[in-house]
Design an enzyme around this catalytic site. Structure first.
Site, PDB file in Angstrom:
ATOM      1  N   GLU A  35       0.849  -1.200   0.000  1.00  0.00           N
ATOM      2  CA  GLU A  35       0.000   0.000   0.000  1.00  0.00           C
ATOM      3  C   GLU A  35       0.881   1.244   0.000  1.00  0.00           C
ATOM      4  OE1 GLU A  35      -2.427   2.883  -0.128  1.00  0.00           O
ATOM      5  OE2 GLU A  35      -3.296   0.879  -0.320  1.00  0.00           O
ATOM      6  N   ARG A  36       0.584   2.184  -0.891  1.00  0.00           N
ATOM      7  CA  ARG A  36       1.459   3.372  -0.985  1.00  0.00           C
ATOM      8  C   ARG A  36       1.023   4.515  -0.070  1.00  0.00           C
ATOM      9  NH1 ARG A  36      -0.007   5.903  -6.971  1.00  0.00           N
ATOM     10  NH2 ARG A  36      -2.146   6.462  -6.486  1.00  0.00           N
ATOM     11  N   ILE A  42      -8.981   4.619  -0.429  1.00  0.00           N
ATOM     12  CA  ILE A  42      -9.771   5.849  -0.559  1.00  0.00           C
ATOM     13  C   ILE A  42     -11.084   5.729   0.204  1.00  0.00           C
ATOM     14  CG2 ILE A  42     -11.100   7.258  -2.203  1.00  0.00           C
ATOM     15  CD1 ILE A  42      -8.130   7.862  -2.294  1.00  0.00           C
ATOM     16  N   CYS A  43     -11.774   4.595   0.033  1.00  0.00           N
ATOM     17  CA  CYS A  43     -13.103   4.413   0.626  1.00  0.00           C
ATOM     18  C   CYS A  43     -13.093   4.752   2.113  1.00  0.00           C
ATOM     19  CB  CYS A  43     -13.563   2.970   0.442  1.00  0.00           C
ATOM     20  SG  CYS A  43     -15.031   2.580   1.382  1.00  0.00           S
ATOM     21  N   VAL A 269     -16.939  14.729 -11.485  1.00  0.00           N
ATOM     22  CA  VAL A 269     -17.330  14.313 -12.837  1.00  0.00           C
ATOM     23  C   VAL A 269     -16.823  12.904 -13.168  1.00  0.00           C
ATOM     24  CG1 VAL A 269     -17.621  16.612 -13.807  1.00  0.00           C
ATOM     25  CG2 VAL A 269     -15.331  15.617 -13.738  1.00  0.00           C
ATOM     26  N   ASP A 310     -12.304  -0.946  -8.353  1.00  0.00           N
ATOM     27  CA  ASP A 310     -12.501   0.174  -9.282  1.00  0.00           C
ATOM     28  C   ASP A 310     -11.635   0.082 -10.534  1.00  0.00           C
ATOM     29  OD1 ASP A 310     -14.331   1.203  -7.562  1.00  0.00           O
ATOM     30  OD2 ASP A 310     -13.172   2.962  -6.950  1.00  0.00           O
ATOM     31  N   HIS A 443     -44.256  -4.682  12.286  1.00  0.00           N
ATOM     32  CA  HIS A 443     -44.936  -3.382  12.385  1.00  0.00           C
ATOM     33  C   HIS A 443     -44.636  -2.764  13.754  1.00  0.00           C
ATOM     34  CE1 HIS A 443     -48.126  -0.380  12.007  1.00  0.00           C
ATOM     35  NE2 HIS A 443     -48.477  -0.700  13.246  1.00  0.00           N
TER      36      HIS A 443
END
Length: 464
Positions: A35-36, A42-43, A269, A310, A443
């Site tokens: 891991e860098r 990010i998450c 975006v 991703d 309910h």
């Protein structure tokens, strides 16, 4: 220095990578994860989790402003943006530490540094101390994605922000422009609007939340406008003129360009995959528009090399990445792995009101040639929603008229991000409308609306 030998090397410790590493270790594999930046990716550090912490603060603030409705009194209501952000960062830090603990507990070797493929079964890692070489039969690439930057609309961290700047805002926006109304854009618009920013959202498509069912989008838009947001659809930001204390946005709408002044702009975006500097092309991996091409089992076509999350394309969701991580770990361990059905992965947006969905929209179901039955139920017909003071919302279900299969479910309103899992489980178990109709929902709960929406699709709703 001799290469360190592992069974599995995972590049990236986000929700895909760290889960893949843990599952592979549970299955008896010797695992390293590289891991860098931050464990949890990010998450956990700059996405899903800290934004939810911010949105919770905004939700509590909104409820305090409504105190009178509940027979309560709250005077001199205010907020301290620095304290709100501090809480959010604390939540992220706690969970990132938790990931470190889980990796250690499962005996996964964690190497902080930048990884690059260095030939078949080899990974070179640049660390603070120099460089390491790792060897493994199986390599999982889980490097995630980052914010897309459009030419001329690039973030500068002062007046123009990405999600990352918005999570640690240098100032509280007074007049805010959000470019893009997907989940990230609309969540930040919702947060800052609730805290009093005059908020405008520009969306290039013909509606906000464009991936959602059209009816849900329309309902959400109505609610956003009621809260004071300005929504500009079929519009495009062509240029930003920046100065020390303001930004002039050139917004094209209906063929005309309007110049609008803001003190802050958030660009949301879309995203691009982190494919650079990994040696993917040299390894023979095919990349299409910053995403690695894989088969349904996340195999890249290069022996022993997988890509998950991703970087492997849509849907860009943490829970999809985690599930792929488990699937690939089980595949590597020789287990019978089940590929993910994209249609069974829910999307959740934590704006106010919340939005959640799974499966086909009404339009997509028709497009696919289904003869459909559609049911709807409004929050105003539900006792729990009224008691909560959250009577705005809707649950919508789409069924195949021939087989009774639940094709899709779409919701807008309070806590729908928690409710949606009922329909996800239903789809996973191949539930029909009959099963759902015969299920007894407790309910008073918001979940009763899910039952009523199913009943409505077949003309049997009781409370509407």
């Amino acid at each position: 220095m001799a290469a360190q030998v592992f069974d599995v090397v995972v590049i990236g410790a986000g929700p895909g990578g760290y889960v893949a590493a843990i599952r592979a270790a549970q299955l008896g594999k010797k695992v390293a994860v590289v891991e860098r930046e931050n464990l949890g990716g990010i998450c956990l550090n700059w996405g899903c989790i800290p934004t939810k912490a911010l949105l919770r603060s905004a939700e509590v603030f909104h409820l305090m402003e409504r105190a009178k409705e509940f027979g309560l009194s709250a005077d001199k209501i205010g907020y301290d943006i620095d304290a709100v952000v501090k809480r959010s960062r604390g939540v992220a830090k706690q969970l990132s530490g938790g990931v470190g603990h889980l990796l250690k507990k499962n005996k996964v070797t964690v190497i902080m540094g930048e990884a690059k493929l260095a030939g078949a079964g080899k990974v070179a890692v640049k660390t603070d101390r120099g460089s390491d070489e790792l060897q493994a039969k199986s390599i999982i690439v889980a490097t995630g994605a980052r914010a897309r930057e459009l030419p001329g609309l690039e973030a500068d961290g002062k007046r123009v922000w990405t999600y990352r700047h918005a999570l640690q805002p240098p100032h509280m926006p007074k007049k805010l422009l959000v470019i893009g109304s997907g989940a990230i854009g609309i969540e930040f618009a919702s947060f800052f609007n609730t805290l009093g920013a005059d908020t405008t959202v520009v969306e290039v498509m013909d509606r906000v939340l464009p991936v959602e069912d059209a009816e849900i989008s329309a309902f959400a838009k109505k609610s956003f406008v009621k809260q004071g947001m300005k929504i500009m659809e079929k519009a495009m930001v062509k240029q930003l003129d920046r100065s020390a204390d303001k930004v002039i946005a050139h917004v094209e709408l209906g063929g005309k360009v309007e110049k609008l002044e803001f003190d802050t702009v958030i660009s949301a975006v879309g995203i691009v995959g982190n494919v650079e500097g990994l040696g993917l092309e040299d390894a023979g991996v095919k990349i299409d528009r910053t995403h690695v091409i894989t088969d349904e089992f996340c195999r890249t076509g290069v022996d022993g090399l997988y890509a998950i999350g991703d970087i492997a394309g849509a849907p860009w969701l943490a829970h999809k990445a985690s599930h792929e991580g488990v699937m690939v770990a089980e595949l590597i361990a020789g287990k019978h792995a089940h590929p993910i059905k994209p249609g069974s992965i829910a999307g959740c947006t934590y704006c106010h009101p919340q939005v959640a969905s799974v499966g086909l929209t009404e339009a997509k179901a028709k497009e696919a040639g289904y003869d459909i039955k559609v049911g709807r139920f409004p929050f105003i017909g539900n006792g729990k929603a009224i008691a909560l003071g959250e009577a705005e919302g809707m649950v919508k279900t789409v069924f195949d008229a021939k087989t009774g299969e639940l094709l899709g479910a779409h919701m807008v309103g309070a806590e729908v991000t928690e409710l949606i899992q009922g329909y996800i489980v239903g789809r996973q178990l191949e539930t029909t409308e009959e099963d759902l109709m015969h299920t007894v929902f407790p309910h008073p709960t918001l979940s009763e609306m899910m039952h009523e929406s199913v009943l409505d699709a077949y003309g049997r709703a009781i409370h509407f």
